[in-house]
Design a protein around this motif. Structure first.
Motif, PDB file in Angstrom:
ATOM      1  N   ALA A  86       0.836  -1.205   0.000  1.00 56.29           N
ATOM      2  CA  ALA A  86       0.000   0.000   0.000  1.00 56.29           C
ATOM      3  C   ALA A  86       0.869   1.252   0.000  1.00 56.29           C
ATOM      4  CB  ALA A  86      -0.934  -0.007   1.207  1.00 56.29           C
ATOM      5  N   PHE A  87       1.950   1.238   0.797  1.00 55.02           N
ATOM      6  CA  PHE A  87       2.877   2.369   0.833  1.00 55.02           C
ATOM      7  C   PHE A  87       3.502   2.570  -0.539  1.00 55.02           C
ATOM      8  CE2 PHE A  87       6.870   4.513   1.280  1.00 55.02           C
ATOM      9  CZ  PHE A  87       6.742   5.386   2.342  1.00 55.02           C
ATOM     10  N   ASP A  88       4.044   1.484  -1.106  1.00 51.48           N
ATOM     11  CA  ASP A  88       4.696   1.563  -2.423  1.00 51.48           C
ATOM     12  C   ASP A  88       3.745   2.088  -3.486  1.00 51.48           C
ATOM     13  OD1 ASP A  88       7.173   0.661  -1.579  1.00 51.48           O
ATOM     14  OD2 ASP A  88       6.762  -1.427  -2.106  1.00 51.48           O
ATOM     15  N   SER A  89       2.548   1.553  -3.501  1.00 53.52           N
ATOM     16  CA  SER A  89       1.558   1.943  -4.499  1.00 53.52           C
ATOM     17  C   SER A  89       1.228   3.429  -4.397  1.00 53.52           C
ATOM     18  CB  SER A  89       0.298   1.106  -4.323  1.00 53.52           C
ATOM     19  OG  SER A  89      -0.720   1.548  -5.169  1.00 53.52           O
ATOM     20  N   ALA A  90       1.000   3.897  -3.184  1.00 56.43           N
ATOM     21  CA  ALA A  90       0.658   5.311  -2.985  1.00 56.43           C
ATOM     22  C   ALA A  90       1.851   6.203  -3.293  1.00 56.43           C
ATOM     23  CB  ALA A  90       0.187   5.538  -1.554  1.00 56.43           C
ATOM     24  N   PHE A  91       3.039   5.791  -2.881  1.00 56.60           N
ATOM     25  CA  PHE A  91       4.244   6.585  -3.096  1.00 56.60           C
ATOM     26  C   PHE A  91       4.516   6.764  -4.593  1.00 56.60           C
ATOM     27  CE2 PHE A  91       8.914   6.778  -3.620  1.00 56.60           C
ATOM     28  CZ  PHE A  91       9.181   7.937  -2.905  1.00 56.60           C
ATOM     29  N   TYR A  92       4.638   5.654  -5.299  1.00 57.86           N
ATOM     30  CA  TYR A  92       4.956   5.741  -6.723  1.00 57.86           C
ATOM     31  C   TYR A  92       3.780   6.272  -7.544  1.00 57.86           C
ATOM     32  CZ  TYR A  92       9.320   3.439  -5.696  1.00 57.86           C
ATOM     33  OH  TYR A  92      10.554   3.152  -5.193  1.00 57.86           O
ATOM     34  N   GLY A  93       2.570   5.937  -7.151  1.00 53.47           N
ATOM     35  CA  GLY A  93       1.403   6.442  -7.871  1.00 53.47           C
ATOM     36  C   GLY A  93       1.270   7.949  -7.777  1.00 53.47           C
ATOM     37  N   THR A  94       1.543   8.482  -6.593  1.00 53.50           N
ATOM     38  CA  THR A  94       1.471   9.935  -6.403  1.00 53.50           C
ATOM     39  C   THR A  94       2.542  10.641  -7.225  1.00 53.50           C
ATOM     40  OG1 THR A  94       0.582   9.641  -4.176  1.00 53.50           O
ATOM     41  CG2 THR A  94       1.537  11.794  -4.682  1.00 53.50           C
ATOM     42  N   ILE A  95       3.757  10.113  -7.174  1.00 53.63           N
ATOM     43  CA  ILE A  95       4.836  10.728  -7.945  1.00 53.63           C
ATOM     44  C   ILE A  95       4.545  10.619  -9.439  1.00 53.63           C
ATOM     45  CG2 ILE A  95       7.289  10.558  -8.565  1.00 53.63           C
ATOM     46  CD1 ILE A  95       7.819   9.795  -5.638  1.00 53.63           C
TER      47      ILE A  95
END
Length: 109
Positions: A86-95
């Motif tokens: 979930a962290f990875d998805s939100a981090f890379y998705g936001t960027i």
């Protein structure tokens, strides 16, 4: 007349599929744990710290990326792969959504 009946059946089937998709989305959202929600928010916050600044010094950018990785490692150390994802998805998705150029540069690291 037969064509009109088929049209009505097609609409009914479409409505059925739409309602079942909506229920599935609600079920998935309800199944998301508090840890996953916290991790997703932390990932977005880490991304915001990176995307809100124009980086002239790559060392500063690398430091922020390392801070984000350290925040994400918390979930890995806890043995919580769903929260880590979930962290990875939100981090890379936001960027990716805000600064695709930066996301492309980070992808190589």
């Amino acid at each position: 007349m037969k064509l009109r009946g088929l049209y009505i059946v097609a609409i009914a089937i479409s409505a059925l599929f739409a309602s079942s998709c909506s229920k599935n989305a609600e079920q998935v959202a309800a199944m998301e744990t508090a840890d996953q929600i916290e991790a997703r928010n932390a990932g977005r916050d880490a991304a915001k710290a990176i995307i809100t600044k124009e980086w002239k010094d790559t060392m500063e950018l690398q430091q922020k990326v390392l801070e984000a990785r350290a925040a994400n490692s918390k979930y890995e150390m806890e043995g919580n792969p769903a929260a880590k994802a979930a962290f990875d998805s939100a981090f890379y998705g936001t960027i990716q959504s805000v600064r695709p150029d930066l996301a492309e540069a980070l992808k190589g690291r």
